[in-house]
Write a protein that holds these residues in place. Structure first.
Motif, short mmCIF file in Angstrom:
data_model
loop_
_atom_site.label_atom_id
_atom_site.label_comp_id
_atom_site.label_asym_id
_atom_site.label_seq_id
_atom_site.Cartn_x
_atom_site.Cartn_y
_atom_site.Cartn_z
N VAL A 84 60.81 10.62 -71.74
CA VAL A 84 61.45 10.09 -70.54
C VAL A 84 61.01 8.64 -70.38
O VAL A 84 59.81 8.34 -70.38
N GLN A 85 61.99 7.74 -70.27
CA GLN A 85 61.70 6.33 -70.02
C GLN A 85 61.99 6.04 -68.55
O GLN A 85 63.13 6.02 -68.12
N GLU A 86 60.94 5.85 -67.77
CA GLU A 86 61.07 5.59 -66.33
C GLU A 86 61.29 4.11 -66.09
O GLU A 86 60.52 3.28 -66.60
N CYS A 87 62.31 3.79 -65.32
CA CYS A 87 62.67 2.39 -65.05
C CYS A 87 62.87 2.18 -63.55
O CYS A 87 63.84 1.55 -63.11
N GLY A 88 61.96 2.73 -62.77
CA GLY A 88 62.05 2.62 -61.33
C GLY A 88 61.51 1.30 -60.82
O GLY A 88 61.09 0.43 -61.60
N PRO A 89 61.49 1.13 -59.51
CA PRO A 89 61.03 -0.13 -58.91
C PRO A 89 59.57 -0.44 -59.25
O PRO A 89 58.77 0.47 -59.50
N GLU A 90 59.23 -1.72 -59.25
CA GLU A 90 57.87 -2.17 -59.54
C GLU A 90 57.03 -2.03 -58.27
O GLU A 90 56.61 -3.02 -57.66
N ASN A 91 56.81 -0.76 -57.88
CA ASN A 91 56.12 -0.45 -56.63
C ASN A 91 55.23 0.76 -56.88
O ASN A 91 55.71 1.81 -57.34
N LEU A 92 53.94 0.63 -56.60
CA LEU A 92 52.98 1.68 -56.94
C LEU A 92 53.31 3.00 -56.27
O LEU A 92 53.33 4.05 -56.93
N GLU A 93 53.57 2.97 -54.96
CA GLU A 93 53.82 4.22 -54.24
C GLU A 93 55.10 4.90 -54.73
O GLU A 93 55.15 6.13 -54.87
N VAL A 94 56.12 4.10 -54.99
CA VAL A 94 57.38 4.67 -55.49
C VAL A 94 57.16 5.32 -56.85
O VAL A 94 57.65 6.43 -57.12
N LYS A 95 56.40 4.67 -57.70
CA LYS A 95 56.15 5.24 -59.03
C LYS A 95 55.33 6.53 -58.92
O LYS A 95 55.57 7.48 -59.67
N GLN A 96 54.36 6.58 -58.03
CA GLN A 96 53.60 7.81 -57.85
C GLN A 96 54.52 8.97 -57.47
O GLN A 96 54.38 10.09 -57.98
N GLU A 97 55.48 8.69 -56.58
CA GLU A 97 56.44 9.72 -56.16
C GLU A 97 57.35 10.11 -57.32
O GLU A 97 57.62 11.31 -57.54
N ILE A 98 57.83 9.15 -58.06
CA ILE A 98 58.70 9.44 -59.21
C ILE A 98 57.98 10.34 -60.21
O ILE A 98 58.54 11.31 -60.73
N TYR A 99 56.71 10.02 -60.49
CA TYR A 99 55.98 10.80 -61.49
C TYR A 99 55.64 12.20 -61.00
O TYR A 99 55.56 13.14 -61.80
N SER A 100 55.46 12.37 -59.72
CA SER A 100 55.30 13.73 -59.18
C SER A 100 56.56 14.54 -59.43
O SER A 100 56.50 15.71 -59.85
N ARG A 101 57.70 13.92 -59.21
CA ARG A 101 58.98 14.61 -59.44
C ARG A 101 59.22 14.86 -60.92
O ARG A 101 59.70 15.92 -61.31
N LEU A 102 58.85 13.90 -61.76
CA LEU A 102 59.04 14.07 -63.20
C LEU A 102 58.15 15.19 -63.73
O LEU A 102 58.58 15.99 -64.58
#
Length: 309
Positions: A84-102
């Protein structure tokens, strides 16, 4: 790794990654939480592929496009994916949420790689149950034209995940660079930042205009650096190699480095002056056209390098 590849985020980088993987024959599922981003993704990719065809860099745009599936449901997008190549916003909190979902939607051995430009993977994966399959795979924009990818493992990333990612990047035609330990900005942006900092100081202090600074790089350093790096450059620039070069020029560079002041060159006054010079050379309304010109130049350079290889 023969499983489908999932790309999470359908912005500029996500679409570009989809092209990289599909161009190499891989099946891709492209996901985004924003329906409007997905709605225009295929058309944007189609246009880029036709541009690549005109430059002689791809042969069958329709076949490449057919390998990219738009998937609005995250669970379906990553189901059975080996990478999986994650290309979400350059924001720490957003990435933490994305990775929980992934993590909740993928198998424990699915590699989760981030396109982040400078956030260490350990900062947004430490809360996961299986952080050992997470790392950074940072591309240069656009990755379908500029092939280097920085692979940056976290301290607890499994070696198998690193090896599989390096192999995948080579397989799809990218040039992977292993960053051995995490550090802010990784390698490419730290090198770029060093040059930008010095360029801004030289401009700020009145030594050179913006135009002449750019000339110095594109008609000087950039010509050599387009096909060999700085270490090979200095190795070839002295009769007896790199140690000889250091003996001859090391004191000069050390003295120059000592002369640099510690003040940040990224000040509003400096940037306003730079903005004024750049807008005089290129009005804001011409920026998009010039960006397209840049991409065509990169395509031409890529076609030439392909011819030489």
């Amino acid at each position: 790794m023969s499983e489908p590849i999932a790309v999470v985020g359908a912005g500029l980088i996500g679409r570009a990654w989809s092209m990289v993987f599909a161009r190499a024959g891989r099946s891709v599922r492209l996901h985004d939480v924003q329906p409007e981003a997905l709605a225009g993704a295929k058309q944007a990719i189609r246009q880029s592929l036709h541009d690549l065809q005109r430059a002689g860099l791809v042969e069958e745009p329709a076949a490449i496009l057919a390998r990219i599936e738009i998937e609005p449901d995250l669970a379906l997008a990553v189901a059975g994916a080996g990478y999986v190549q994650e290309c979400g916003p350059e924001n720490l909190e957003v990435k933490q949420e994305i990775y929980s979902r992934l993590e909740a939607a993928t198998a424990p051995d699915t590699i989760l790689a981030s396109s982040t430009s400078g956030i260490a993977a350990s900062r947004f994966t430490g809360h996961l149950a299986h952080p050992q399959r997470c790392l950074v795979a940072h591309p240069v924009n656009p990755p379908y034209l500029v092939p280097v990818v920085e692979v940056v493992p976290a301290p607890n990333t499994a070696q198998d995940a690193v090896d599989r990612t390096l192999a995948l990047m080579s397989e799809v035609g990218q040039v992977p660079v292993l960053v051995r330990r995490e550090l802010p900005g990784f390698v490419l942006n730290r090198l770029q930042g060093a040059l930008l900092n010095e360029a801004l100081r030289l401009f700020r202090d009145g030594y050179v205009s913006a135009e002449d600074l750019d000339k110095t790089v594109k008609h000087g350093l950039g010509l050599r650096w387009s096909f060999m790096g700085p270490f090979e450059t200095i190795d070839l620039n002295a009769p007896a190699g790199v140690t000889d070069y250091a003996r001859r020029y090391g004191p000069l560079y050390a003295d120059v480095d000592a002369q640099r002041d510690g003040a940040s060159p990224w000040q509003e006054e400096t940037l306003a002056a730079l903005e004024a010079e750049r807008r005089s050379a290129l009005p804001l309304e011409g920026l998009a056209e010039r960006q397209a010109w840049r991409d065509r130049q990169l395509m031409a350079l890529g076609a030439y390098r392909k011819l030489l290889s």
